[in-house]
Design a protein around this motif. Structure first.
Motif, PDB file in Angstrom:
ATOM      1  N   THR A  13     -42.036  54.130 -45.437  1.00 44.83           N
ATOM      2  CA  THR A  13     -41.332  53.202 -45.163  1.00 44.83           C
ATOM      3  C   THR A  13     -42.034  53.792 -43.637  1.00 44.83           C
ATOM      4  O   THR A  13     -42.763  52.565 -43.010  1.00 44.83           O
ATOM      5  CB  THR A  13     -39.901  53.368 -44.680  1.00 44.83           C
ATOM      6  N   LEU A  47     -36.669  48.436 -45.930  1.00 42.58           N
ATOM      7  CA  LEU A  47     -36.659  49.931 -46.874  1.00 42.58           C
ATOM      8  C   LEU A  47     -36.242  51.480 -46.603  1.00 42.58           C
ATOM      9  O   LEU A  47     -36.644  52.362 -46.601  1.00 42.58           O
ATOM     10  CB  LEU A  47     -38.811  50.223 -47.001  1.00 42.58           C
ATOM     11  N   ARG A  48     -36.037  51.241 -44.987  1.00 38.94           N
ATOM     12  CA  ARG A  48     -35.159  52.729 -44.663  1.00 38.94           C
ATOM     13  C   ARG A  48     -34.901  53.626 -45.883  1.00 38.94           C
ATOM     14  O   ARG A  48     -34.703  54.388 -45.489  1.00 38.94           O
ATOM     15  CB  ARG A  48     -34.550  52.344 -42.720  1.00 38.94           C
TER      16      ARG A  48
END
Length: 397
Positions: free
Chosen positions: A86, A196-197
């Motif tokens: 990410t 997306l973390r």
């Protein structure tokens, strides 16, 4: 079992439910980055006049971009194998945004080229990571459809991004386009981090070594054959504005409309590519390459024949829209899971060598005539088609 059957052993869904936000944001990111990549193609006359260089010299901005990616892609992927995906993807987008501002502020061709080289460095790493990341987060049986979703971004770049950029540049100048897209990149980078973390694929640990294995040969030969098709495509596409005006006889005002038609055809190609890739994972690649060659053939014989040129653009656009997701899905399928990070960088490197060689070949051919550009493009695409059709590759275990 034949290659050309639907893959089995996975649930009938394009991706796990939690991957949909990831696919959506990655699609947006590919849209913006490829729009930026293609900008010199759509802004060729304006950039040429403002920077005080010939149109063929502006074409160097395309070839230099591709050469940079080819040179730095594999080393950068190896250096960043264990970085958080990410952070890495968002960082690439941020570097591209800063690089765009350098190009926008350029007072001469050298400064513009420096900005493009820096942007290309980040772009190459971004694309190598994106390709392998998609393979890691989706069900194997639906890899083609998942890649088609993410690679709809480049198609939409041709459909909406580049025509819109060309239109805005005519009104506000090409520098305004570069600045505006820098802002968009920053926004996309922030959204990417949020989306997306907490997303991490199960394959990240096993794929992090990137060691060469037997599947590397299948990956490399498929990627090189695909690169030949891209030589043909970019030999023509780099100078498509010249083909439109000097070969087919259209007015310059027709450029945005024809680029739009090309993009619409490409969108249809992407829509078909996902199903075709999952149902016919090998033959669909060669078929799409053959269609690229057919479209370029129609362009070659369409001097001062507007209707035939439009048909050629439609066939070409349809085929080249389908080709990248079909090729990249094929490369990832012949790669072992552990080799996929390197497979992503190999295919990106091969394709960008194709871009660079295509842009250079087109520039040389343009010195003879626009028709020579189309003929050179056809020759390369035909050679790549034959190579893809003859490659006897099995799926990796």
């Amino acid at each position: 079992m034949s290659d050309d059957v639907i893959l089995t052993g996975a649930r009938d869904t394009t991706a796990r439910p939690r991957t949909w936000p990831a696919l959506a944001v990655l699609t947006a990111a590919t849209f913006v980055t490829v729009t930026i990549e293609m900008l010199p193609t759509g802004l060729l006359p304006l950039m040429s006049a403002d920077l005080g260089v010939s149109e063929s010299r502006v074409g160097v901005l395309v070839s230099a971009w591709a050469i940079t990616i080819a040179l730095v892609g594999i080393p950068l992927v190896r250096l960043t194998l264990r970085w958080d995906r990410t952070v890495l993807l968002a960082g690439c987008l941020t570097v591209m945004a800063a690089s765009n501002l350098i190009t926008a502020a350029a007072t001469d061709f050298t400064a513009a080229l420096a900005g493009r080289i820096l942007a290309a460095t980040a772009h190459g790493l971004f694309w190598a990571v994106v390709v392998s990341h998609v393979a890691a987060i989706v069900m194997p049986a639906r890899l083609g459809r998942a890649l088609a979703i993410v690679l709809a971004g480049p198609t939409m770049a041709g459909l909406a991004g580049l025509p819109a950029a060309a239109l805005i540049a005519e009104i506000a100048g090409w520098r305004t386009v570069f600045v505006a897209l820098s802002g968009v990149l920053v926004v996309v980078a922030v959204v990417l981090v949020v989306a997306l973390r907490q997303h991490r694929s199960e394959d990240d640990e096993t794929a992090a070594n990137g060691s060469w294995d037997r599947s590397g040969w299948a990956v490399s030969t498929t990627a090189v054959a695909g690169g030949l098709v891209l030589i043909g495509h970019f030999a023509a596409f780099t100078f498509v504005t010249t083909l439109i005006t000097d070969h087919a006889g259209f007015d310059r005002s027709s450029i945005p409309a024809l680029l739009l038609a090309f993009g619409i055809a490409g969108a249809a190609g992407v829509a078909a590519a996902g199903y075709a890739s999952d149902r016919f994972p090998r033959s669909s690649v060669a078929a799409s390459a053959a269609a690229v060659a057919l479209g370029l053939f129609l362009l070659t014989i369409s001097k001062d024949q507007a209707c035939m040129f439009v048909v050629g653009v439609a066939v070409w656009g349809l085929a080249i829209g389908a080709f990248p997701p079909l090729l990249q899905a094929r490369v990832l399928r012949v790669s072992s899971p552990a080799f996929r990070p390197m497979a992503g960088s190999i295919v990106v490197t091969a394709l960008n060598l194709g871009v660079a060689a295509g842009a250079a070949a087109g520039g040389v051919a343009l010195r003879a005539s626009p028709q020579a550009v189309a003929a050179a493009a056809l020759s390369a695409a035909a050679l790549g088609t034959i190579a893809l059709a003859l490659l006897p590759q099995r799926e990796a275990e």
